[in-house]
Design a protein around this motif. Structure first.
Motif, short mmCIF file in Angstrom:
data_model
loop_
_atom_site.label_atom_id
_atom_site.label_comp_id
_atom_site.label_asym_id
_atom_site.label_seq_id
_atom_site.Cartn_x
_atom_site.Cartn_y
_atom_site.Cartn_z
N TYR A 35 0.83 -1.20 0.00
CA TYR A 35 0.00 0.00 0.00
C TYR A 35 0.87 1.26 0.00
O TYR A 35 0.59 2.22 -0.74
N HIS A 36 1.91 1.27 0.82
CA HIS A 36 2.80 2.44 0.85
C HIS A 36 3.46 2.65 -0.51
O HIS A 36 3.61 3.80 -0.97
N ASN A 71 2.01 9.99 -5.50
CA ASN A 71 3.11 10.91 -5.23
C ASN A 71 3.21 11.28 -3.74
O ASN A 71 3.52 12.42 -3.38
N GLN A 72 2.97 10.29 -2.88
CA GLN A 72 3.06 10.50 -1.44
C GLN A 72 4.44 10.09 -0.93
O GLN A 72 5.15 9.33 -1.59
N ASN A 73 4.79 10.58 0.25
CA ASN A 73 6.06 10.20 0.85
C ASN A 73 6.07 8.70 1.13
O ASN A 73 5.05 8.11 1.49
#
Length: 466
Positions: A190-191, A199-201
């Motif tokens: 998921y991460h 475009n998440q950390n």
């Protein structure tokens, strides 16, 4: 070199029509040959296809005088123990999923030293192979986490020195390894999806050996790694309730079918994951969540039972929501008066809604549960009551726990792999025959026709032959 195709869409559309025509079977033939569609008889009861000691699902009692079925509050047993009693007995301790996994696999409740040893084994097996996260989980990321689980489970085959050995000691080793690794694969997958597609950390947090599976899921998933004691307890209970549900549910039956062929553990688990991925099985709570979002948008006063009843009737009449005429989360193939999993999860949902200040939403769920049962029974003229099933509250619980929708079905898989593993071992221990139900051919035998004498098939649509 890229090949160019003219009228590809039209050509494919023609093939689609051929497929539809070829696969269509006269529905009256199912009655004529007494086919048990879905392996169910005419009353909807499942056809007996096997035996198990792992779990028991009871939705009715038998009247000793008349022999008739009498609706009753549902009961679920793991290895002979009532699940309600198991969860109640664990109230003095914080977590119980690992203990339930031990029970499903080995047939008895562990002593404290046995449970400590078992937790240590799971902690050791939790570690993923070197570079596996980088080389497998982070590559070719999927928007569907069930696909990620399938791909990673199948790839673990390549890291196993004895992947095809189906002796019980080896299968148990593989099962324990997969049970321990599944949460990491799901959360890390998921991460990775959020990083590459949104475009998440990217934050990858390691599991802690001293934490339970429920605690590790939350600390690895939440951005700050924090969670409350109630959050961890509720997730632990949810994992227990989903760990197994008899041998006849779709994914567990898949486990038995595939295991009976003698295939390897990784292929068997991947097949079970494929079954669970289906919206009619593991994805049902997502439909419940979508339905409630629709209800919240279209019902102005959630406390007005008449307005709720009117809108639920519109859903049943195919005039609202998704047009299927279904109120999701209501009804079950076995349970009649109540689904014990739903009853237990509802109790914890109420506690969690108070902590999260979402009591108004919980009250809406309660109202819909009650009113929907009445509406469905009246609309379909049913003699037996319609109860809410476990999916009715599970999505709401997951949302309050801060779990993203992408992980709702994977959480189910993280839990159910304990049951799948127990059933796979049961299938192998008893050395049953390969499962092969009969299908009757109802087509027509035809003589061969040389290609130059064949004429184009006719379909309901006409297409160019060019």
């Amino acid at each position: 070199m890229t090949m160019q195709y003219d009228n590809l869409e039209d050509k494919l559309s023609q093939l689609v029509e051929y497929t539809k025509d070829s696969g269509k079977i006269d529905l009256s033939l199912y009655t004529e040959y007494d086919v048990k569609r879905g392996l169910r008889d005419s009353t909807g009861k499942g056809v007996l296809t096997g035996l198990t000691e792992i779990s028991d699902v009871i939705g009715f009692d038998i009247d000793e005088r008349t022999g008739e079925k009498v609706p009753t509050d549902g009961r679920l047993y793991f290895q002979g123990y009532n699940v309600a009693d198991l969860i109640k007995g664990m109230e003095g301790r914080r977590f119980g999923f690992e203990e339930i996994t031990y029970l499903l696999l080995f047939g008895s409740l562990p002593t404290e030293p046995q449970l400590n040893d078992f937790n240590e084994i799971l902690s050791i097996y939790r570690e993923l192979p070197d570079t596996f996260v980088r080389d497998v989980v982070m590559k070719a990321t999927s928007k569907n986490m069930m696909n990620t689980l399938q791909r990673c489970v199948l790839t673990l085959y390549s890291y196993d020195e004895k992947p095809d050995d189906i002796s019980i000691p080896n299968v148990l080793r593989q099962a324990l390894s997969l049970i321990a690794k599944m949460p990491l694969i799901a959360v890390y997958g998921y991460h990775a999806y959020r990083h590459y597609h949104e475009n998440q950390n990217l934050i990858i947090r390691n599991p802690k050996p001293e934490l339970s599976m429920a605690e590790n899921i939350l600390q690895m998933l939440h951005p700050d790694g924090d969670y409350t004691a109630l959050e961890a307890k509720v997730l632990d209970v949810a994992l227990i309730l989903h760990a197994d549900h008899g041998g006849g549910n779709n994914s567990t039956f898949t486990t038995h079918v595939v295991s009976s062929s003698g295939t390897d553990t990784y292929s068997a688990v991947a097949a079970s994951l494929s079954s669970l991925k289906g919206p009619r099985h593991g994805g049902a709570n997502l439909k419940v969540m979508e339905m409630f979002e629709n209800i919240e948008e279209n019902v102005t006063n959630w406390e007005d039972e008449n307005e709720l009843r009117t809108y639920l009737t519109k859903i049943l009449d195919r005039e609202a929501f998704d047009g299927t005429g279904l109120i999701y989360g209501m009804g079950h193939a076995v349970y009649t008066l109540s689904d014990p999993r739903c009853v237990i999860l509802k109790e914890y949902a109420k506690k969690l809604s108070a902590e999260k200040h979402r009591e108004k939403e919980f009250a809406l769920y309660e109202s819909v549960e009650r009113i929907a049962g009445e509406c469905i029974a009246k609309k379909r003229r049913l003699l037996k009551p319609v109860c809410a099933n476990v999916d009715f509250y599970s999505g709401f619980v997951y949302a309050m726990l801060g779990l993203p929708k992408e992980l709702y079905t994977p959480i189910f898989a993280i839990s159910r792999i304990s049951g799948w593993s127990a059933h796979r071992i049961e299938e192998l221990v008893n050395e049953g025959k390969i499962i092969r139900p009969a299908y009757k051919y109802v087509g027509h035998h035809r003589p061969y026709v040389a290609i130059e004498r064949r004429t184009p098939r006719k379909t309901s649509h006409s297409f160019s032959n060019n």
